[in-house]
Design an enzyme around this catalytic site. Structure first.
Site, PDB file in Angstrom:
ATOM      1  CG  ASP A   1      -0.159   0.084   2.549  1.00 23.21           C
ATOM      2  OD1 ASP A   1       0.873  -0.629   2.684  1.00 23.21           O
ATOM      3  OD2 ASP A   1      -0.561   0.850   3.449  1.00 23.21           O
TER       4      ASP A   1
ATOM      5  CD  GLU B   1       4.415   0.772   6.947  1.00 26.24           C
ATOM      6  OE1 GLU B   1       5.310   1.030   7.757  1.00 26.24           O
ATOM      7  OE2 GLU B   1       4.016   1.625   6.114  1.00 26.24           O
TER       8      GLU B   1
ATOM      9  CG  HIS C   1       5.121   9.130   4.047  1.00 26.78           C
ATOM     10  ND1 HIS C   1       4.671   8.977   5.338  1.00 26.78           N
ATOM     11  CD2 HIS C   1       5.403   7.881   3.613  1.00 26.78           C
ATOM     12  CE1 HIS C   1       4.697   7.696   5.664  1.00 26.78           C
ATOM     13  NE2 HIS C   1       5.153   7.011   4.621  1.00 26.78           N
TER      14      HIS C   1
HETATM   15  C1  LIG Z   1       9.305   3.794   7.393  1.00 32.51           C
HETATM   16  C2  LIG Z   1       8.130   3.293   6.571  1.00 32.51           C
HETATM   17  N1  LIG Z   1       8.466   3.298   5.206  1.00 32.51           N
HETATM   18  C3  LIG Z   1       6.924   4.183   6.782  1.00 32.51           C
HETATM   19  O1  LIG Z   1       6.700   5.087   6.029  1.00 32.51           O
HETATM   20  N2  LIG Z   1       6.142   3.893   7.823  1.00 32.51           N
HETATM   21  C4  LIG Z   1       5.014   4.688   8.209  1.00 32.51           C
HETATM   22  C5  LIG Z   1       4.145   3.801   9.069  1.00 32.51           C
HETATM   23  C6  LIG Z   1       2.882   4.363   9.590  1.00 32.51           C
HETATM   24  C7  LIG Z   1       2.028   5.230   9.031  1.00 32.51           C
HETATM   25  N3  LIG Z   1       0.994   5.361   9.907  1.00 32.51           N
HETATM   26  C8  LIG Z   1       1.233   4.595  10.901  1.00 32.51           C
HETATM   27  N4  LIG Z   1       2.365   3.975  10.702  1.00 32.51           N
HETATM   28  C9  LIG Z   1       5.475   5.910   8.970  1.00 32.51           C
HETATM   29  O2  LIG Z   1       6.558   5.889   9.571  1.00 32.51           O
HETATM   30  O3  LIG Z   1       4.733   6.915   8.939  1.00 32.51           O
HETATM   31 ZN   LIG Z   2       7.032   2.047   4.049  1.00 32.54          ZN
HETATM   32 ZN   LIG Z   3       5.491   5.003   4.349  1.00 34.21          ZN
END
Ligand SMILES: C[C@H](N)C(=O)N[C@@H](Cc1c[nH]cn1)C(=O)O
Ligand SMILES: [Zn+2]
Ligand SMILES: [Zn+2]
Length: 471
Positions: free
Chosen positions: A97, A162, A442
């Site tokens: 995702d 995730e 992100h």
């Molecule tokens: C580090 C990983 N690629 C990532 O982006 N994890 C997210 C996980 C997350 C999002 N909402 C809750 N957990 C993050 O670190 O934001």
């Molecule tokens: Zn990730």
């Molecule tokens: Zn992420």
């Protein structure tokens, strides 16, 4: 160069094509309207893995309540290649995702198309986390097509939630520790980034994340601010007041009792951060056209990211946010924020502290609005032993492909299931990042360098060989 590495080098175009197909599926787990696309992505992975001779199962993990609707959770993809009791077994985790992305956020190209410019491949999920999971598929292709026997058995766990707190996965991993995942000797996760843009890294720690929503409501419907302004308690005003009591502009969290849970800094630890290979200017330049960091000191920046908690305000659901000058009083708003947590922080106690603080701040407003604080998800921090053979196998692979020793880092982000793998399988977990620090995960214009994608895939293959021989 090994036959497998040469195959990887010579099949760049086919490997990029596979990533392009993956990026074109807008598998955003946080949006109801795109849940079918997340599920489609799970099926795409299944068919890719089956073509690579894996034994694949899509695990149904039930449903989720989102914005008042009950919707299916995307399946967890379990896939197994090899079942030779004379070989080690590696479990590899990734997520299929992605975070939301809209052209209007400021992307220079369509987010769900893979655009190539020189060495850069731009597109949502290119680095987080479709590039790495496609990298694993490409590794399998290279072994299959060169008829090279896999040196280890592999169990893949690919989830589709995730970016939305990994709902449903922990329970499945705990249950399957005595089933599908039984016999795992080590875990590898490629879902974070190098600390710099120059040097590969291995990561042995992650911050946890606790996500909250502050719900404030009052009127039955949005109101005209000319007609009702000044006569009612306004949810948005109350929300802004309480949200403003969570963190200072220098990033210090202002929730009483929170820092008491953080381990005190030792001289030895401070010296480690001071000695890390990290360029403050390069970091600052990658963020903005002028320095916007809360400090210019290297160790402070690194510690704020790796060993201290942080609190970020993310958004307000229900608020007016478009262009123009709409004169509305929103009837109900939900303020979203999250806290990145570090080892030693008790996440249950944190939830109590957050709720106590916000309820007490709201009480000070003497408002007649309705007020509620909800914790949406919470996963604790994690740390591993970087001297384990699993890390040595990964470090040797990095050295042989890139010619340098990897940085040893802790990651500011979170991968909720990591601790569950660690505790329920009782094996070492190594984080082996593929992308660079400036990939913009992100963010808008997320990218992955082709060189990271291809060399990273060679690292995966070398790592498999080293896992087989390291103890
Ligand atoms: C580090 C990983 N690629 C990532 O982006 N994890 C997210 C996980 C997350 C999002 N909402 C809750 N957990 C993050 O670190 O934001
Ligand atoms: Zn990730
Ligand atoms: Zn992420």
């Amino acid at each position: 160069m090994s036959t497998v590495s040469r195959y990887i080098e010579e099949h760049k175009d086919a490997f990029i094509k596979r990533l392009r197909e993956a990026v074109e599926i807008p598998s955003v787990s946080g949006e109801i309207k795109r849940r079918d696309q997340v599920i489609r992505m799970g099926h795409w992975l299944k068919s890719q893995l089956e073509e690579l001779n894996a034994d694949v199962k899509l695990i149904d993990i039930g449903t989720q309540e989102l914005e008042g609707e009950t919707i299916p959770l995307p399946p967890v993809v379990f896939a197994q290649v090899g079942n030779d009791s004379n070989k080690k077994t590696l479990t590899i985790y990734g997520h299929y995702d992605v975070q939301p992305a809209n052209t209007s956020d400021g992307w220079d190209s369509e987010p769900f198309e893979l655009t190539i410019e020189g060495d850069l491949m731009r597109g949502r999920g290119s680095t987080d986390d479709k590039g790495p999971i496609v990298g694993w598929l490409n590794t399998l292709s290279a072994y299959k097509e060169t008829k090279t026997p896999l040196p280890v058995n592999i169990k893949f766990v690919f989830e589709g939630m995730e970016e939305s707190g990994s709902e449903g996965l922990d329970e499945l991993v705990v249950k399957e520790s005595q089933g599908f995942l039984k016999g795992t000797d080590a875990v590898c996760i490629s879902d974070n980034y190098w600390l710099t843009n120059r040097k590969p890294a291995l990561t042995y720690g992650l911050r946890g994340v606790s996500y909250f929503e502050i719900c404030v409501s009052g009127p039955n419907a949005d109101l005209h601010s000319g007609v009702f302004g000044g006569t009612v308690h306004e949810p948005m005003t109350d929300l802004i007041k309480v949200m403003g009591t969570l963190v200072n502009t220098d990033g210090k969290i202002t929730i009483p009792g929170l820092y008491e849970m953080v381990q005190p800094l030792t001289d030895e630890e401070l010296a480690r951060y001071k000695n890390m290979d990290f360029d403050v200017k390069e970091y600052q330049d990658s963020i903005a056209s002028k320095p916007i960091t809360v400090s210019d000191d290297k160790a402070t920046i690194l510690m704020n990211r790796m060993r201290y908690p942080s609190l970020s305000l993310h958004g307000i659901e229900g608020a007016f946010y478009g262009g123009g000058a709409k004169t509305v009083i929103p009837a109900g708003v939900k303020g979203k924020f999250s806290i990145r947590t570090v080892p030693n922080m008790d996440i249950q106690k944190l939830e109590e502290l957050v709720k106590k603080h916000l309820n007490s701040e709201f009480a000070k407003l003497n408002s007649r609005s309705n007020f509620e604080v909800v914790q949406l998800s919470a996963g604790p921090a994690w740390a591993a032993d970087p001297n384990h053979w699993n890390f040595r196998a990964a470090a040797k692979a990095v050295k042989s492909v890139f010619g340098v020793e990897p940085d040893l880092t802790k990651e500011g982000g979170s991968i909720p299931v990591t601790l569950t793998f660690d505790e329920s399988l009782k094996v070492n977990v190594c984080l082996l990042p593929m992308g660079r620090s400036d990939d913009g995960a992100h963010s808008t214009n997320e990218k992955l360098n082709i060189s990271n994608f291809i060399e990273g895939t060679k690292v995966f293959a070398e790592y498999l060989e080293n896992v087989a021989t390291h103890d």
